[in-house]
Design a protein around this motif. Structure first.
Motif, mmCIF file in Angstrom:
data_model
loop_
_atom_site.group_PDB
_atom_site.id
_atom_site.type_symbol
_atom_site.label_atom_id
_atom_site.label_comp_id
_atom_site.label_asym_id
_atom_site.label_seq_id
_atom_site.Cartn_x
_atom_site.Cartn_y
_atom_site.Cartn_z
ATOM 1 N N LYS A 181 0.839 -1.194 0.000
ATOM 2 C CA LYS A 181 0.000 0.000 0.000
ATOM 3 C C LYS A 181 0.873 1.243 0.000
ATOM 4 C CE LYS A 181 -3.727 -2.232 2.415
ATOM 5 N NZ LYS A 181 -3.743 -2.959 3.645
ATOM 6 N N ASN A 182 0.343 2.300 -0.594
ATOM 7 C CA ASN A 182 1.008 3.606 -0.579
ATOM 8 C C ASN A 182 0.258 4.511 0.387
ATOM 9 O OD1 ASN A 182 2.898 2.992 -2.649
ATOM 10 N ND2 ASN A 182 1.311 3.335 -4.174
ATOM 11 N N TYR A 183 1.029 5.322 1.126
ATOM 12 C CA TYR A 183 0.439 6.263 2.072
ATOM 13 C C TYR A 183 0.889 7.672 1.718
ATOM 14 C CZ TYR A 183 -0.119 1.872 4.537
ATOM 15 O OH TYR A 183 -0.427 0.572 4.854
ATOM 16 N N TRP A 184 -0.077 8.567 1.612
ATOM 17 C CA TRP A 184 0.196 9.952 1.254
ATOM 18 C C TRP A 184 -0.267 10.878 2.364
ATOM 19 C CZ3 TRP A 184 -2.425 10.214 -4.242
ATOM 20 C CH2 TRP A 184 -1.713 9.409 -5.145
ATOM 21 N N LEU B 20 5.356 18.480 5.369
ATOM 22 C CA LEU B 20 6.513 19.381 5.281
ATOM 23 C C LEU B 20 6.461 20.527 6.289
ATOM 24 C CD1 LEU B 20 6.989 19.605 1.415
ATOM 25 C CD2 LEU B 20 8.390 18.370 3.061
ATOM 26 N N ASP B 21 5.698 20.369 7.330
ATOM 27 C CA ASP B 21 5.627 21.383 8.379
ATOM 28 C C ASP B 21 7.038 21.621 8.922
ATOM 29 O OD1 ASP B 21 5.299 22.909 10.660
ATOM 30 O OD2 ASP B 21 3.807 21.591 11.562
ATOM 31 N N VAL C 204 2.739 14.068 -0.297
ATOM 32 C CA VAL C 204 4.027 13.442 -0.027
ATOM 33 C C VAL C 204 3.764 11.959 0.186
ATOM 34 C CG1 VAL C 204 5.973 13.309 1.573
ATOM 35 C CG2 VAL C 204 4.959 15.530 1.019
ATOM 36 N N GLN C 205 4.521 11.105 -0.516
ATOM 37 C CA GLN C 205 4.370 9.664 -0.364
ATOM 38 C C GLN C 205 5.395 9.161 0.648
ATOM 39 O OE1 GLN C 205 3.610 7.296 -3.846
ATOM 40 N NE2 GLN C 205 4.968 5.700 -3.100
ATOM 41 N N ILE D 66 3.807 13.669 -4.938
ATOM 42 C CA ILE D 66 2.803 13.265 -5.916
ATOM 43 C C ILE D 66 2.009 14.525 -6.246
ATOM 44 C CG2 ILE D 66 0.826 11.780 -6.384
ATOM 45 C CD1 ILE D 66 3.454 10.221 -5.925
ATOM 46 N N VAL D 67 1.946 14.852 -7.534
ATOM 47 C CA VAL D 67 1.362 16.118 -7.971
ATOM 48 C C VAL D 67 0.185 15.844 -8.905
ATOM 49 C CG1 VAL D 67 1.803 18.263 -9.219
ATOM 50 C CG2 VAL D 67 3.625 17.226 -7.831
#
Length: 153
Positions: free
Chosen positions: A24-27, A34-35, A72-73, A90-91
């Motif tokens: 699985k991918n997590y975004w 990016l805080d 962000v992945q 990921i855009v």
């Protein structure tokens, strides 16, 4: 990133690692991941102050495509589960691949290792929402937007 998001991703990544299933991918929203004040996240080997440069790149893209969505992945844990790591944006954008490359290759010091169009969506993908909820990636697609990746080595 709030505590519920942290708890969710820690649980998911630890479970994947324990079961040796990385399917699985997590975004995360780029703003959550990016805080610059959050040392729980590490993007392309940048913990705190280095995140500002990536945010500036993203804001440049958003100024050219107001409807763009950037995520962000996440790929794993470091420091005994104290830091989650990522190196890929990921855009979702209406801009062309050429325009995306131009934006991300503009800075001479943090340009990506690879930029391309994402076409393989065979792995289940989930956005970790504001309260730690899992949102299927399929709910993020809009007509007219292509999906690109920007990867730093």
């Amino acid at each position: 990133m709030d505590n519920q998001q942290k708890d969710t991703i820690l649980s998911l990544l630890k479970n994947d690692e324990m079961n040796r299933k990385f399917t699985k991918n997590y975004w995360f929203s780029y703003k959550d991941f990016l805080d610059p004040t959050d040392d729980f996240t590490d993007f392309s080997c940048e913990r705190l102050e280095g995140k500002h440069e990536y945010i500036a790149l993203i804001e440049n893209l958003i100024s050219k495509d107001k409807a763009a969505k950037i995520f962000v992945q996440v790929y794993g844990l470091e420091d005994n589960g104290q830091v989650i790591c990522a190196d890929t944006l990921i855009v979702f954008s209406r801009l062309s691949l050429v325009e995306i490359k131009q934006i991300f290759n503009e800075p001479k010091d943090i340009f990506p290792s690879d930029i391309g169009e994402e076409t393989d969506f065979s792995q289940p993908t989930f956005l970790i929402g504001d309260n730690g909820e899992l949102i299927p990636g399929t709910k993020l697609f809009n007509d007219g937007q292509a999906v690109y990746y920007c990867w730093w080595d």
